[in-house]
Design a protein around this motif. Structure first.
Motif, PDB file in Angstrom:
ATOM      1  N   GLU A  10     -20.673  -7.093  -1.419  1.00 57.74           N
ATOM      2  CA  GLU A  10     -19.347  -7.407  -0.874  1.00 57.74           C
ATOM      3  C   GLU A  10     -18.337  -7.573  -2.006  1.00 57.74           C
ATOM      4  N   ILE A  11     -18.731  -8.304  -3.045  1.00 61.98           N
ATOM      5  CA  ILE A  11     -17.851  -8.460  -4.209  1.00 61.98           C
ATOM      6  C   ILE A  11     -17.605  -7.102  -4.856  1.00 61.98           C
ATOM      7  N   GLY A  12     -18.675  -6.309  -5.005  1.00 62.32           N
ATOM      8  CA  GLY A  12     -18.539  -4.978  -5.593  1.00 62.32           C
ATOM      9  C   GLY A  12     -17.621  -4.091  -4.771  1.00 62.32           C
ATOM     10  N   PHE A  13     -17.725  -4.159  -3.443  1.00 63.83           N
ATOM     11  CA  PHE A  13     -16.866  -3.368  -2.555  1.00 63.83           C
ATOM     12  C   PHE A  13     -15.396  -3.643  -2.878  1.00 63.83           C
ATOM     13  N   TRP A  14     -15.037  -4.930  -2.904  1.00 59.21           N
ATOM     14  CA  TRP A  14     -13.632  -5.276  -3.147  1.00 59.21           C
ATOM     15  C   TRP A  14     -13.230  -4.999  -4.593  1.00 59.21           C
ATOM     16  N   LEU A  15     -14.163  -5.120  -5.545  1.00 55.05           N
ATOM     17  CA  LEU A  15     -13.835  -4.774  -6.930  1.00 55.05           C
ATOM     18  C   LEU A  15     -13.580  -3.270  -7.073  1.00 55.05           C
ATOM     19  N   ILE A  17     -12.497  -1.300  -4.782  1.00 54.25           N
ATOM     20  CA  ILE A  17     -11.199  -1.041  -4.157  1.00 54.25           C
ATOM     21  C   ILE A  17     -10.066  -1.487  -5.066  1.00 54.25           C
ATOM     22  N   LEU A  18     -10.183  -2.695  -5.619  1.00 56.07           N
ATOM     23  CA  LEU A  18      -9.141  -3.218  -6.503  1.00 56.07           C
ATOM     24  C   LEU A  18      -8.959  -2.334  -7.731  1.00 56.07           C
ATOM     25  N   VAL A  19     -10.065  -1.953  -8.363  1.00 53.15           N
ATOM     26  CA  VAL A  19      -9.979  -1.086  -9.546  1.00 53.15           C
ATOM     27  C   VAL A  19      -9.416   0.280  -9.151  1.00 53.15           C
ATOM     28  N   GLY A  20      -9.903   0.833  -8.042  1.00 55.42           N
ATOM     29  CA  GLY A  20      -9.423   2.142  -7.602  1.00 55.42           C
ATOM     30  C   GLY A  20      -7.940   2.148  -7.304  1.00 55.42           C
ATOM     31  N   LEU A  21      -7.473   1.135  -6.596  1.00 53.15           N
ATOM     32  CA  LEU A  21      -6.044   1.082  -6.257  1.00 53.15           C
ATOM     33  C   LEU A  21      -5.184   0.754  -7.469  1.00 53.15           C
ATOM     34  N   THR A  22      -5.700  -0.083  -8.372  1.00 52.57           N
ATOM     35  CA  THR A  22      -4.968  -0.381  -9.602  1.00 52.57           C
ATOM     36  C   THR A  22      -4.821   0.882 -10.445  1.00 52.57           C
ATOM     37  N   LEU A  23      -5.900   1.638 -10.581  1.00 53.78           N
ATOM     38  CA  LEU A  23      -5.820   2.891 -11.339  1.00 53.78           C
ATOM     39  C   LEU A  23      -4.851   3.865 -10.664  1.00 53.78           C
ATOM     40  N   ARG A  24      -4.891   3.924  -9.348  1.00 54.67           N
ATOM     41  CA  ARG A  24      -4.047   4.861  -8.607  1.00 54.67           C
ATOM     42  C   ARG A  24      -2.569   4.516  -8.711  1.00 54.67           C
ATOM     43  N   TYR A  25      -2.206   3.254  -8.491  1.00 51.83           N
ATOM     44  CA  TYR A  25      -0.799   2.898  -8.385  1.00 51.83           C
ATOM     45  C   TYR A  25      -0.195   2.287  -9.638  1.00 51.83           C
ATOM     46  N   VAL A  26      -0.955   1.516 -10.381  1.00 52.70           N
ATOM     47  CA  VAL A  26      -0.395   0.863 -11.563  1.00 52.70           C
ATOM     48  C   VAL A  26      -0.455   1.802 -12.769  1.00 52.70           C
ATOM     49  N   PHE A  27      -1.615   2.465 -12.949  1.00 50.52           N
ATOM     50  CA  PHE A  27      -1.789   3.323 -14.118  1.00 50.52           C
ATOM     51  C   PHE A  27      -1.604   4.814 -13.809  1.00 50.52           C
ATOM     52  N   GLN A  81     -10.812   1.699   7.234  1.00 48.87           N
ATOM     53  CA  GLN A  81      -9.658   0.932   7.688  1.00 48.87           C
ATOM     54  C   GLN A  81      -9.298  -0.151   6.667  1.00 48.87           C
ATOM     55  N   MET A  82     -10.301  -0.817   6.076  1.00 48.01           N
ATOM     56  CA  MET A  82     -10.037  -1.856   5.079  1.00 48.01           C
ATOM     57  C   MET A  82      -9.414  -1.249   3.820  1.00 48.01           C
ATOM     58  N   VAL A  83      -9.912  -0.090   3.406  1.00 47.51           N
ATOM     59  CA  VAL A  83      -9.342   0.582   2.238  1.00 47.51           C
ATOM     60  C   VAL A  83      -7.903   0.997   2.521  1.00 47.51           C
ATOM     61  N   LYS A  84      -7.667   1.527   3.706  1.00 47.83           N
ATOM     62  CA  LYS A  84      -6.310   1.943   4.096  1.00 47.83           C
ATOM     63  C   LYS A  84      -5.367   0.736   4.126  1.00 47.83           C
ATOM     64  N   TRP A  85      -5.853  -0.397   4.668  1.00 45.46           N
ATOM     65  CA  TRP A  85      -5.063  -1.622   4.714  1.00 45.46           C
ATOM     66  C   TRP A  85      -4.651  -2.031   3.295  1.00 45.46           C
ATOM     67  N   ALA A  86      -5.619  -2.039   2.376  1.00 41.58           N
ATOM     68  CA  ALA A  86      -5.335  -2.426   0.996  1.00 41.58           C
ATOM     69  C   ALA A  86      -4.435  -1.390   0.316  1.00 41.58           C
ATOM     70  N   ASP A  87      -4.656  -0.111   0.602  1.00 46.78           N
ATOM     71  CA  ASP A  87      -3.877   0.967  -0.001  1.00 46.78           C
ATOM     72  C   ASP A  87      -2.397   0.845   0.345  1.00 46.78           C
ATOM     73  N   VAL A  88      -2.105   0.592   1.611  1.00 43.33           N
ATOM     74  CA  VAL A  88      -0.710   0.470   2.051  1.00 43.33           C
ATOM     75  C   VAL A  88      -0.037  -0.698   1.345  1.00 43.33           C
ATOM     76  N   ARG A  89      -0.734  -1.802   1.201  1.00 45.44           N
ATOM     77  CA  ARG A  89      -0.151  -2.970   0.548  1.00 45.44           C
ATOM     78  C   ARG A  89       0.027  -2.749  -0.962  1.00 45.44           C
ATOM     79  N   PHE A  90      -0.921  -2.071  -1.576  1.00 47.65           N
ATOM     80  CA  PHE A  90      -0.786  -1.738  -2.992  1.00 47.65           C
ATOM     81  C   PHE A  90       0.382  -0.778  -3.204  1.00 47.65           C
ATOM     82  N   ALA A  91       0.484   0.229  -2.355  1.00 47.54           N
ATOM     83  CA  ALA A  91       1.577   1.196  -2.470  1.00 47.54           C
ATOM     84  C   ALA A  91       2.922   0.495  -2.318  1.00 47.54           C
TER      85      ALA A  91
END
Length: 182
Positions: A10-15, A17-27, A81-91
């Protein structure tokens, strides 16, 4: 061991996602971001294999072993759906994307939202219960896997309760306060 692995997954799942979205939108590293997002199902396979091996080596199935199957079912049915939820908020936060929509509160939109949520729950149940029954079958030791079957039954009752609640939004849709006075 399996309980700790569930927590780690569960921790790995969210990590991931967090790393993936950070790489996508921040970097602005879309390929690397996608790589980390795609890695999330690997955690499910690791968890399933570890649960199977633990039971195969003689462990008596417990609710913890069953939770591994529940986790996998929920992850597969709700993960996108959880990834999409996080993606929209990161974007929205990091890339100037549109403001995330709130979940609908009234009328037909809320009814559809509830039925879609229940349908996802049904899919997660089919996957998770299938894994529970499959593990029980593969182990071929009913006396050691009774907890798995019992968990599937309890989850089935929870699914039924969720259906009653969800369908109530279809039968008696919540009206918008502005429409009540009319």
């Amino acid at each position: 061991m399996v309980g700790l692995l569930i927590v780690a997954c569960e921790i790995g799942f969210w990590l991931f996602i967090l790393v993936g979205l950070t790489l996508r939108y921040v970097f602005r590293q879309k390929k690397w971001g996608a790589f980390f997002l795609i890695c999330t199902p690997i955690l499910d396979l690791i968890l399933l294999a570890a649960t199977y091996l633990d039971l195969r080596q003689g462990a008596v199935a417990s609710v913890i072993h069953g939770l591994a199957a529940v986790y996998i079912g929920v992850s597969l049915a709700f993960g996108h759906q959880m990834v999409k939820w996080a993606d929209v908020r990161f974007a929205y936060r990091f890339a100037g994307g549109p403001k995330p929509k709130e979940r609908p509160k009234y009328g037909k939109e809320r009814s559809v939202y509830e039925i879609v949520g229940w349908t996802r729950h049904l899919v997660s149940y089919v996957i998770g219960a299938g894994l529970l029954f499959g593990l029980s079958y593969l182990i071929q030791a009913p006396e050691r896997t009774e907890a798995l079957i019992q968990l599937a039954r309890v989850w089935g009752m929870v699914l039924g309760i969720d259906f009653v609640i969800s369908i109530s939004y279809v039968i008696w849709p919540k009206k918008h306060p502005q429409n009540i006075a009319s």
